[in-house]
Design a protein around this motif. Sequence first.
Motif, PDB file in Angstrom:
ATOM      1  N   ASP A 178     -13.838  -2.679  37.124  1.00 59.46           N
ATOM      2  CA  ASP A 178     -11.911  -3.151  37.689  1.00 59.46           C
ATOM      3  C   ASP A 178     -12.232  -3.123  39.599  1.00 59.46           C
ATOM      4  O   ASP A 178     -12.030  -3.980  39.425  1.00 59.46           O
ATOM      5  CB  ASP A 178     -10.758  -1.761  37.500  1.00 59.46           C
ATOM      6  CG  ASP A 178     -10.327  -2.501  36.196  1.00 59.46           C
ATOM      7  OD1 ASP A 178     -11.063  -2.980  36.182  1.00 59.46           O
ATOM      8  OD2 ASP A 178      -9.338  -1.556  35.231  1.00 59.46           O
ATOM      9  N   ILE A 179     -13.347  -1.669  39.504  1.00 55.97           N
ATOM     10  CA  ILE A 179     -13.529  -1.723  41.283  1.00 55.97           C
ATOM     11  C   ILE A 179     -14.190  -3.113  41.628  1.00 55.97           C
ATOM     12  O   ILE A 179     -13.930  -3.680  42.327  1.00 55.97           O
ATOM     13  CB  ILE A 179     -14.687  -0.592  41.732  1.00 55.97           C
ATOM     14  CG1 ILE A 179     -13.361   1.290  41.464  1.00 55.97           C
ATOM     15  CG2 ILE A 179     -15.180  -0.896  43.100  1.00 55.97           C
ATOM     16  CD1 ILE A 179     -13.932   2.310  41.719  1.00 55.97           C
ATOM     17  N   LYS A 180     -14.750  -3.788  41.067  1.00 53.47           N
ATOM     18  CA  LYS A 180     -16.000  -4.347  40.963  1.00 53.47           C
ATOM     19  C   LYS A 180     -15.418  -6.050  40.933  1.00 53.47           C
ATOM     20  O   LYS A 180     -15.290  -6.018  42.012  1.00 53.47           O
ATOM     21  CB  LYS A 180     -17.496  -4.682  40.342  1.00 53.47           C
ATOM     22  CG  LYS A 180     -17.993  -6.007  40.513  1.00 53.47           C
ATOM     23  CD  LYS A 180     -19.603  -5.938  39.444  1.00 53.47           C
ATOM     24  CE  LYS A 180     -20.176  -7.170  40.237  1.00 53.47           C
ATOM     25  NZ  LYS A 180     -21.515  -7.117  39.216  1.00 53.47           N
ATOM     26  N   SER A 181     -14.367  -6.077  40.103  1.00 55.08           N
ATOM     27  CA  SER A 181     -13.501  -7.287  40.691  1.00 55.08           C
ATOM     28  C   SER A 181     -12.688  -7.312  41.119  1.00 55.08           C
ATOM     29  O   SER A 181     -11.944  -8.050  42.016  1.00 55.08           O
ATOM     30  CB  SER A 181     -13.250  -7.232  38.766  1.00 55.08           C
ATOM     31  OG  SER A 181     -11.911  -6.395  38.421  1.00 55.08           O
ATOM     32  N   GLY A 182     -12.256  -5.805  42.077  1.00 56.34           N
ATOM     33  CA  GLY A 182     -10.982  -5.960  42.598  1.00 56.34           C
ATOM     34  C   GLY A 182      -9.896  -5.109  41.898  1.00 56.34           C
ATOM     35  O   GLY A 182      -8.631  -5.350  42.800  1.00 56.34           O
TER      36      GLY A 182
END
Length: 106
Positions: free
Chosen positions: A69-73
């Motif tokens: 989720d952090i990677k995808s935003g």
Amino acid sequence: MKLLKSLCIIPAALIAFSASGTAQADGAALFKAKTCWSCHGKDAKTPILPIYPKLAGQNADYAFNQMKDIKSGARANGQSAAMKGVLGMVNEKEMREIANWISTLK
Ligand code: HEC
């Protein structure tokens, strides 16, 4: 064409290499290689800032989902921008291996 073909073999060999060995050893190695420790601490529970999270002992699925989720935003709360950059060099398989390793730590 010959050159192109031989260039394509290199990434395949690298993937095969990173897929070998146990998940635990890979997770630990990735945690070092991808510089995760520089913020979260070598033992994954001594973060460089008090507002950075301790990871040791975290649930594997939870940790994996947070990284995704952090990677995808999808997760962009708190200090997550600090971590987003490093995830550009971590794929989902590697996230899974690190997450599994984190969950084994005490
Ligand atoms: C530049 C510093 C930095 C680096 C490098 C970094 N992180 Fe983080 N990480 C953070 C911060 C800060 C947060 C908390 C974000 C927030 O406040 O929402 C975080 C959050 C997390 C979370 C979610 C924790 C939770 O409880 O929700 C996980 C899992 C995680 N990091 C794993 C990793 C892994 C694995 C790596 C290496 C691939 C890594 N981090 C590299 C700073 C970093």
